[in-house]
Design an enzyme around this catalytic site. Structure first.
Site, PDB file in Angstrom:
ATOM      1  N   GLU A  16      -1.235  -8.873   4.101  1.00 24.03           N
ATOM      2  CA  GLU A  16      -1.032  -9.341   5.478  1.00 24.03           C
ATOM      3  C   GLU A  16      -2.359  -9.581   6.189  1.00 24.03           C
ATOM      4  OE1 GLU A  16      -1.583  -4.950   5.945  1.00 24.03           O
ATOM      5  OE2 GLU A  16      -0.655  -6.290   4.473  1.00 24.03           O
ATOM      6  N   CYS A  74       0.838  -1.207   0.000  1.00 19.57           N
ATOM      7  CA  CYS A  74       0.000   0.000   0.000  1.00 19.57           C
ATOM      8  C   CYS A  74       0.872   1.255   0.000  1.00 19.57           C
ATOM      9  CB  CYS A  74      -0.991  -0.039   1.157  1.00 19.57           C
ATOM     10  SG  CYS A  74      -2.380   1.107   0.953  1.00 19.57           S
ATOM     11  N   HIS A 110      -3.605  -5.059   0.816  1.00 16.15           N
ATOM     12  CA  HIS A 110      -2.997  -5.449   2.095  1.00 16.15           C
ATOM     13  C   HIS A 110      -3.022  -6.974   2.252  1.00 16.15           C
ATOM     14  CE1 HIS A 110      -2.187  -1.672   4.303  1.00 16.15           C
ATOM     15  NE2 HIS A 110      -3.085  -1.174   3.468  1.00 16.15           N
TER      16      HIS A 110
END
Length: 238
Positions: free
Chosen positions: A215, A109, A213
């Site tokens: 993660e 990001c 994102h």
């Protein structure tokens, strides 16, 4: 031997206190993929950068605040509201050092945007204002673990090698995106409205940036762990 992966931190200001912070999902993803996470707080002392880069075998530039438009020679529009100048300065220097040392890099990001700015590129300061007929990219109430829109991945890219598909559904929590592409970068993914969602280096062995994102998706959508595994596999060669 597990490689050491640096994670760039942000900060949060509370009454009478300032915290260095990171979403714990980054730490869990690195550990699950076989790496050892080391947290890198930004600092006024840029000499700390060499200490960190002598220890790490890979790095993740994480999400967070907007990068100041002054770093790509623009004045801020009113939609730019949260900037941490010290973080920008520190991470731009940190990027230069790891880039010079050819340490494997993953940008997430803001991290993708930082890579682009560090290599001479620029950003759309606000997608809704500056990109005509853009789709949604910053849902107000969506869970970070939810898939939100599709991206098209370029065949032959590092992302295609990792995910083995041209079509991928991702989450999305950004209001800025790449405008002018930085030096020695190529676009590897975009959304249906043309917003750039993935980049990689034309020179470095592993320099990958994604606008979503991953993660936050690892637990519910295990295919996104592959991105962290790719970073760590390359870090093992350092």
């Amino acid at each position: 031997m597990k490689p050491i992966i640096g994670l760039a931190l942000s900060s949060r200001v509370k009454p009478k206190k300032v915290y260095s912070v990171i979403n714990n999902d980054y730490i869990k993803a690195v550990q699950k993929a076989g790496g050892i996470p080391v947290l890198i707080p930004f600092s006024d002392n840029l000499e700390n950068i060499k200490v960190y880069t002598n220890k790490i075998q890979g790095i993740i530039f994480t999400g967070g605040e907007d990068i100041s438009p002054l770093f790509y020679n623009e004045e801020p529009i009113k939609e730019v509201q949260c900037i941490i100048e010290k973080r920008d300065i520190f991470e731009l220097e940190l990027f230069k050092e790891v880039y010079k040392k050819q340490i494997p890099i993953l940008g997430v990001c803001r991290g993708l945007q930082l890579i682009n700015v560090a290599l001479g590129g620029s950003l759309y300061q606000d997608i809704n204002v500056q990109i005509h007929n853009s789709n949604g990219h910053l849902p107000k109430y969506a869970l970070r673990s939810n898939l939100y829109h599709s991206v098209k991945i370029e065949k032959g890219s590092e992302l295609f090698v990792i995910f083995k598909t041209e079509d991928l559904k991702v989450n999305s929590f950004h209001h800025q995106s790449i405008k002018k592409l930085g030096k020695d970068l190529r676009v590897t993914a975009h959304s249906s409205d043309g917003v750039i969602e993935g980049i990689e280096s034309l020179k470095e062995k592993f320099l990958v940036g994604v606008q979503w994102h991953p993660e936050n998706l690892v637990e519910r959508h295990s295919e996104f762990l592959k991105l962290f595994q790719a970073l760590i596999d390359n870090a093992r060669e350092i």
